[in-house]
Design an enzyme around this catalytic site. Structure first.
Site, PDB file in Angstrom:
ATOM      1  N   ASP A  66      20.235  12.451  24.332  1.00  0.00           N
ATOM      2  CA  ASP A  66      19.610  11.484  23.415  1.00  0.00           C
ATOM      3  C   ASP A  66      19.378  10.163  24.152  1.00  0.00           C
ATOM      4  O   ASP A  66      19.773  10.001  25.302  1.00  0.00           O
ATOM      5  CB  ASP A  66      20.499  11.298  22.162  1.00  0.00           C
TER       6      ASP A  66
ATOM      7  N   HIS B   7      22.289  15.670  32.257  1.00  0.00           N
ATOM      8  CA  HIS B   7      21.739  16.903  31.670  1.00  0.00           C
ATOM      9  C   HIS B   7      20.308  16.741  31.160  1.00  0.00           C
ATOM     10  O   HIS B   7      19.849  17.540  30.356  1.00  0.00           O
ATOM     11  CB  HIS B   7      22.642  17.385  30.519  1.00  0.00           C
TER      12      HIS B   7
ATOM     13  N   CYS C 271       0.332  20.697  30.814  1.00  0.00           N
ATOM     14  CA  CYS C 271       0.539  19.566  31.723  1.00  0.00           C
ATOM     15  C   CYS C 271      -0.822  18.926  32.023  1.00  0.00           C
ATOM     16  O   CYS C 271      -1.779  19.634  32.340  1.00  0.00           O
ATOM     17  CB  CYS C 271       1.176  20.106  33.008  1.00  0.00           C
TER      18      CYS C 271
ATOM     19  N   THR D 267      33.937  13.591  25.296  1.00  0.00           N
ATOM     20  CA  THR D 267      33.511  14.871  25.871  1.00  0.00           C
ATOM     21  C   THR D 267      34.692  15.834  25.883  1.00  0.00           C
ATOM     22  O   THR D 267      35.831  15.426  26.124  1.00  0.00           O
ATOM     23  CB  THR D 267      32.898  14.700  27.286  1.00  0.00           C
ATOM     24  N   SER D 268      34.387  17.120  25.626  1.00  0.00           N
ATOM     25  CA  SER D 268      35.468  18.107  25.543  1.00  0.00           C
ATOM     26  C   SER D 268      35.970  18.525  26.921  1.00  0.00           C
ATOM     27  O   SER D 268      36.977  19.209  27.033  1.00  0.00           O
ATOM     28  CB  SER D 268      34.982  19.338  24.776  1.00  0.00           C
TER      29      SER D 268
ATOM     30  N   ASN E 176      39.102  10.172  23.035  1.00  0.00           N
ATOM     31  CA  ASN E 176      38.650  11.348  22.286  1.00  0.00           C
ATOM     32  C   ASN E 176      39.346  11.384  20.933  1.00  0.00           C
ATOM     33  O   ASN E 176      40.403  10.777  20.759  1.00  0.00           O
ATOM     34  CB  ASN E 176      38.952  12.632  23.086  1.00  0.00           C
ATOM     35  N   LEU E 177      38.769  12.137  20.041  1.00  0.00           N
ATOM     36  CA  LEU E 177      39.385  12.320  18.720  1.00  0.00           C
ATOM     37  C   LEU E 177      40.628  13.176  18.819  1.00  0.00           C
ATOM     38  O   LEU E 177      41.492  13.132  17.957  1.00  0.00           O
ATOM     39  CB  LEU E 177      38.409  13.046  17.784  1.00  0.00           C
TER      40      LEU E 177
HETATM   41  P1  OAD Z   1      31.362  18.863  23.065  1.00  0.00           P
HETATM   42  O1  OAD Z   1      30.750  19.188  21.747  1.00  0.00           O
HETATM   43  O2  OAD Z   1      31.852  19.985  23.898  1.00  0.00           O
HETATM   44  O3  OAD Z   1      32.596  17.882  22.864  1.00  0.00           O
HETATM   45  C1  OAD Z   1      32.501  16.723  22.087  1.00  0.00           C
HETATM   46  C2  OAD Z   1      33.834  16.000  22.163  1.00  0.00           C
HETATM   47  O4  OAD Z   1      33.725  14.772  21.463  1.00  0.00           O
HETATM   48  C3  OAD Z   1      35.008  16.757  21.541  1.00  0.00           C
HETATM   49  O5  OAD Z   1      36.089  16.796  22.465  1.00  0.00           O
HETATM   50  C4  OAD Z   1      35.368  15.941  20.300  1.00  0.00           C
HETATM   51  O6  OAD Z   1      36.762  15.946  20.019  1.00  0.00           O
HETATM   52  C5  OAD Z   1      34.903  14.563  20.725  1.00  0.00           C
HETATM   53  N1  OAD Z   1      34.541  13.682  19.596  1.00  0.00           N
HETATM   54  C6  OAD Z   1      33.842  13.992  18.483  1.00  0.00           C
HETATM   55  N2  OAD Z   1      33.665  12.920  17.713  1.00  0.00           N
HETATM   56  C7  OAD Z   1      34.256  11.874  18.347  1.00  0.00           C
HETATM   57  C8  OAD Z   1      34.436  10.503  18.056  1.00  0.00           C
HETATM   58  N3  OAD Z   1      33.943   9.952  16.945  1.00  0.00           N
HETATM   59  N4  OAD Z   1      35.093   9.741  18.956  1.00  0.00           N
HETATM   60  C9  OAD Z   1      35.615  10.277  20.086  1.00  0.00           C
HETATM   61  N5  OAD Z   1      35.473  11.566  20.416  1.00  0.00           N
HETATM   62  C10 OAD Z   1      34.821  12.372  19.568  1.00  0.00           C
HETATM   63  O7  OAD Z   1      30.299  17.953  23.850  1.00  0.00           O
HETATM   64  P2  OAD Z   1      30.226  17.614  25.408  1.00  0.00           P
HETATM   65  O8  OAD Z   1      31.578  17.562  26.017  1.00  0.00           O
HETATM   66  O9  OAD Z   1      29.351  16.429  25.533  1.00  0.00           O
HETATM   67  O10 OAD Z   1      25.167  20.673  27.869  1.00  0.00           O
HETATM   68  O11 OAD Z   1      29.465  18.885  25.935  1.00  0.00           O
HETATM   69  C11 OAD Z   1      29.107  18.954  27.295  1.00  0.00           C
HETATM   70  C12 OAD Z   1      27.841  19.747  27.449  1.00  0.00           C
HETATM   71  O12 OAD Z   1      27.987  21.003  26.779  1.00  0.00           O
HETATM   72  C13 OAD Z   1      26.617  19.141  26.782  1.00  0.00           C
HETATM   73  O13 OAD Z   1      26.010  18.136  27.552  1.00  0.00           O
HETATM   74  C14 OAD Z   1      25.721  20.325  26.602  1.00  0.00           C
HETATM   75  C15 OAD Z   1      26.750  21.338  26.110  1.00  0.00           C
HETATM   76  O14 OAD Z   1      26.496  22.657  26.393  1.00  0.00           O
HETATM   77  C16 OAD Z   1      23.975  21.278  27.952  1.00  0.00           C
HETATM   78  O15 OAD Z   1      23.326  21.586  26.969  1.00  0.00           O
HETATM   79  C17 OAD Z   1      23.537  21.542  29.350  1.00  0.00           C
END
Ligand code: OAD
Length: 238
Positions: A94, A109, A136, A175-176, A200-201
């Site tokens: 985003d 990404h 294109c 991020t997870s 993180n949450l």
């Molecule tokens: P995830 O959906 O795997 O993880 C999101 C994390 O954010 C989790 O650990 C939640 O606990 C945490 N979370 C949610 N709400 C929150 C808040 N209000 N404050 C703090 N933490 C919070 O997303 P990503 O780790 O970003 O890639 O995923 C990594 C990649 O996996 C993405 O970029 C995407 C996906 O597949 C591609 O599509 C290539």
């Protein structure tokens, strides 16, 4: 200057959750309703481009309906007011960091608001829908979302590696820690001697690698951390 000099901030879907965008994993996450290999792989795009376009068109439309939240704005503030270096790397596709005021960042990404030609690879801004008929302007080839899919190489990894080797404070936010190479950045930051923080949450699989975990909604924990870092700079050295 007291304290850290080079910050490295990695963000993930959790940072945009408070703006109303779904994360990927967990209940209600995007990967609960879609098979990753169908909508986020080159093979999936070849097999069913209409489905993939629909998936990303929906994501792109949602973007127009959401706004940056206090975490995006706090990070932008840090980038403006911190006297050392700040490298911001996001896994998010985003544009909420940009709209929150971040002057520069690395989209590891890719970006939803860009499209790329599958033939000449030219990248262009794209805010509307894409479909298999979209061509294109340069070579007439098909356009695809400028998103890094599974099996593809994340972007600007050389710059990221350079910044990681120099950072002395590493913060992973929302991020997870399940997708590499980003999940391995904490390890590289450790080797560079950085202090590593996780916001993180909940406790994540990479959590034991961090020196400190700040558990709670990023919209509350991150602005407080930024305030602290920025105001620390003004305290006289003793
Ligand atoms: P995830 O959906 O795997 O993880 C999101 C994390 O954010 C989790 O650990 C939640 O606990 C945490 N979370 C949610 N709400 C929150 C808040 N209000 N404050 C703090 N933490 C919070 O997303 P990503 O780790 O970003 O890639 O995923 C990594 C990649 O996996 C993405 O970029 C995407 C996906 O597949 C591609 O599509 C290539």
């Amino acid at each position: 200057m007291l304290g850290p000099r080079h910050l490295f901030i990695l963000t993930g879907a959790g940072i945009s959750a408070e703006s109303g965008l779904a994360t990927f994993r967990g209940a209600g996450g995007l990967w609960e309703g879609h098979r990753v290999e169908t909508v986020a792989s080159p093979e999936g795009f070849t097999a069913d481009p209409d489905l993939v376009h629909r998936f990303y068109n929906e994501r792109r439309r949602q973007l127009h309906a959401v706004s940056p939240n206090p975490t995006h704005r706090a990070i932008a503030r840090l980038q403006r007011e911190f006297r050392g270096e700040v490298t911001l790397v996001t896994q998010n596709v985003d544009d909420l960091h940009e709209r929150g005021g971040s002057p520069n960042l690395i989209h590891l990404h890719g970006e939803l608001l860009k499209a790329r030609c599958v033939f000449c690879r030219r990248i262009r801004d794209w805010s509307g829908d894409l479909d298999t008929a979209t061509r294109c302007g340069n070579c007439g080839g098909n356009l695809r979302p400028h998103i890094v899919w599974f099996g593809e190489m994340p972007l600007r990894l050389e710059e990221v590696g350079e910044a990681l080797s120099q950072c002395d404070l590493f913060a992973s936010i929302g991020t997870s820690g399940q997708v590499y190479p980003a999940a391995g950045f904490v390890d590289l930051a450790h080797r560079a001697g950085a202090r590593c923080l996780e916001f993180n949450l909940e406790v994540t699989p990479t959590n034991p690698l961090f020196h400190e975990s700040i558990v709670g909604p990023a919209g509350e924990t991150v602005p407080a951390w930024v305030e602290d870092l920025v105001s620390c700079q003004d305290r006289p050295e003793t």
